[in-house]
Design an enzyme around this catalytic site. Structure first.
Site, PDB file in Angstrom:
ATOM      1  CB  SER A  28      -0.907  -0.008   1.234  1.00 36.69           C
ATOM      2  OG  SER A  28      -1.831   1.046   1.177  1.00 36.69           O
ATOM      3  CD  GLN A  56      -2.024   4.254   2.985  1.00 37.13           C
ATOM      4  OE1 GLN A  56      -1.736   3.243   2.359  1.00 37.13           O
ATOM      5  NE2 GLN A  56      -3.257   4.525   3.363  1.00 37.13           N
ATOM      6  CG  HIS A  68      -1.446  -0.973   5.164  1.00 39.66           C
ATOM      7  ND1 HIS A  68      -2.502  -1.829   5.362  1.00 39.66           N
ATOM      8  CD2 HIS A  68      -1.988   0.228   4.839  1.00 39.66           C
ATOM      9  CE1 HIS A  68      -3.637  -1.179   5.169  1.00 39.66           C
ATOM     10  NE2 HIS A  68      -3.352   0.068   4.854  1.00 39.66           N
ATOM     11  CD  GLU A  90      -3.024   1.427  -2.631  1.00 32.95           C
ATOM     12  OE1 GLU A  90      -3.898   0.575  -2.401  1.00 32.95           O
ATOM     13  OE2 GLU A  90      -1.959   1.507  -1.970  1.00 32.95           O
ATOM     14  CG  HIS A  91      -4.262   5.378  -0.983  1.00 33.03           C
ATOM     15  ND1 HIS A  91      -3.550   4.264  -0.588  1.00 33.03           N
ATOM     16  CD2 HIS A  91      -5.565   5.009  -0.988  1.00 33.03           C
ATOM     17  CE1 HIS A  91      -4.391   3.267  -0.364  1.00 33.03           C
ATOM     18  NE2 HIS A  91      -5.612   3.686  -0.614  1.00 33.03           N
ATOM     19  CG  ASP A 133      -7.860   3.015   3.684  1.00 31.79           C
ATOM     20  OD1 ASP A 133      -7.703   2.906   2.455  1.00 31.79           O
ATOM     21  OD2 ASP A 133      -6.956   3.368   4.459  1.00 31.79           O
ATOM     22  CD  GLU A 185      -9.457  -6.191 -44.355  1.00 33.69           C
ATOM     23  OE1 GLU A 185     -10.190  -7.137 -43.995  1.00 33.69           O
ATOM     24  OE2 GLU A 185      -9.178  -5.226 -43.615  1.00 33.69           O
ATOM     25  CG  HIS A 245     -15.538 -11.232 -44.445  1.00 31.65           C
ATOM     26  ND1 HIS A 245     -14.836 -12.403 -44.432  1.00 31.65           N
ATOM     27  CD2 HIS A 245     -15.578 -10.795 -43.153  1.00 31.65           C
ATOM     28  CE1 HIS A 245     -14.443 -12.667 -43.195  1.00 31.65           C
ATOM     29  NE2 HIS A 245     -14.889 -11.711 -42.396  1.00 31.65           N
TER      30      HIS A 245
END
Length: 460
Positions: free
Chosen positions: A269, A291, A294, A358-359, A392, A446, A451
């Site tokens: 984190s 943080q 963690h 992340e944050h 969170d 093509e 097609h």
């Protein structure tokens, strides 16, 4: 209520990045970015010892994951139970792997009523936000006789990884399961390690019951990810796997991607706090520590106010002594933290984008003007009274976010992560005739004459 905890002196690197010609500052920041990048070779001494004991030889984390996934794919429940015993120390059977519904009800019955009430309020917050952003079918009629639709269908069955090593995380259940429920997912299977903080944790089980989740399995790690991806007698396969975990869970999710979908490759984190002279140093320090606890967790302050940087450093030292996990937070700050002095606000935004955190927390007088300059962050929190902890636990957006710089291209989990989109096209004969020659021209260029013929046969 805080208590004083003895925490050894800590150190956190300070980086003066104001001089654009300073190679030392550039190298320090580059080294920190490398530390936070997704890695497959970082493992603790205890992890290396366990690997040697279980596999009889030294294997890299990637090799461990490949071996486990291969065994679970070929041997099913037998391998799942074997690795659950050897890696987690839990001897289970095919019958005891799944938590009985009676145990879920019992956990709910003895849970703290305050927790159950809180879950209800948080569920409303999450559901309100996720419902508001949920993709809806869109149909346009660009011209007469043409109907074009983008439709969204919920993924039928989802697996959720819930950590349970050092702490219990009922919040992870809420932040993953509720968005899935809002999207309309029919079946949700939760896996958690067979530990007191995992599948034997009353709060976690009570949360599952409160949310209506009936499938909870006592397994974690790479073996649980493999079982959900490939399926076995004791744990039917899912279509998508989400949720955080350790390095082995992250590598296993990466390994099975393609067999199933996954949310992201998550690492430690992380938060970057941008702050100016209006910020409260105690607030900033508390956000960095939130943080860091963690562990591993990265916490970086970027400011252009030198006095604030000094004050935050003093606050970190003071507040560490008030945290029960202060020793873990201290180690994380030492290994993954930094106090960075930028030239000005614009430079702070440039540095932040280079990390793609992340944050992102912006504690300045005018945070709205800064967030407009930053492209890469998983979740942003603006102002002095919007700590990351709100996101969170209770605000509404999911806290499952990309890390390690992957915010440059990856998005956080949401209800839309559980939808599969597909288009629906309808033309009448007149509309087909109007566009037929365009299709035929390109198809013939093509060399795909069949097609072209599938068009011309309808318009001749």
């Amino acid at each position: 209520m805080f208590r004083i905890v003895a925490v050894p002196e800590f150190s956190i690197q300070t980086v003066d990045a104001r001089d654009p010609s300073s190679s030392e500052a550039a190298e320090t920041l580059a080294a920190l970015r490398e530390k936070l990048s997704p890695r497959g070779d970082l493992v603790s001494p205890r992890g290396r010892e366990l690997t040697l004991k279980v596999f009889g030889k030294a294997l890299s984390p990637i090799e461990v994951v490949e071996t486990i996934c291969k065994d679970v794919q070929s041997q099913g429940t037998e391998a799942l139970l074997r690795y659950t015993k050897s890696l987690d120390g839990a001897e289970l059977t095919a019958d005891t792997l799944r938590v009985p519904e009676e145990d879920l009800k019992a956990a709910h019955a003895v849970a703290d009523p305050k927790l159950i009430e809180t879950i209800g309020r948080i569920r409303d917050n999450i559901a309100t936000f996720q419902s508001a952003i949920l993709h809806r079918d869109v149909t346009i009629t660009p011209r007469p006789g043409v109907s074009l639709t983008q439709r969204y269908v919920p993924i039928p069955r989802v697996g959720i990884c819930v950590p349970g090593g050092a702490a219990a995380y009922p919040s992870t259940v809420m932040m993953t399961a509720i968005p899935a429920q809002v999207a309309g997912v029919d079946e949700i299977a939760v896996v958690a390690p067979p530990t007191p903080f995992g599948a034997y944790n009353t709060d976690m089980l009570a949360t599952c019951h409160e949310l209506g989740i009936k499938e909870v399995y006592r397994c974690g790690g790479a073996q649980a990810v493999a079982a959900m991806a490939y399926g076995c007698d004791a744990l039917p396969a899912v279509d998508k796997i989400v949720g955080p975990g350790n390095l082995f869970v992250a590598l296993a999710k990466k390994h099975v991607f393609g067999t199933v979908d996954i949310d992201s490759f998550a690492g430690p984190s992380e938060v970057i706090v941008i702050a100016d002279e209006s910020a409260n140093a105690a607030f900033v320090a508390s956000d960095l520590l939130a943080q860091a606890e963690h562990s591993p967790g990265s916490a970086i302050l970027i400011t252009w106010d030198e006095s604030l940087l000094t004050s935050v450093q003093a606050e970190l030292s003071r507040q560490l002594g008030e945290l029960e996990r202060g020793d873990l937070a201290r180690d994380a700050l030492s290994d993954f933290g930094a106090l960075v002095l930028a030239r000005d606000a614009d430079h702070a935004c440039e540095l932040t984008d280079s990390f793609a955190p992340e944050h992102l927390q912006i504690e300045t007088r005018e945070p709205e003007s800064l967030i407009a300059k930053i492209r890469h962050s998983g979740a942003a929190f603006l102002g002095h009274h919007t700590p990351v902890a709100l996101g969170d636990y209770a605000a509404g957006p999911s806290h499952v976010l990309p890390t390690g710089g992957t915010c440059r291209w990856a998005a956080g989990l949401s209800a839309n992560s559980f939808l599969r989109s597909g288009s629906v096209t309808q033309f009448d004969q007149s509309a087909l005739s109007a566009i037929a020659q365009d299709v035929i021209t390109v198809a013939e260029k093509e060399g795909l004459t069949a097609h072209a013929r599938s068009i011309s046969i309808r318009t001749e």
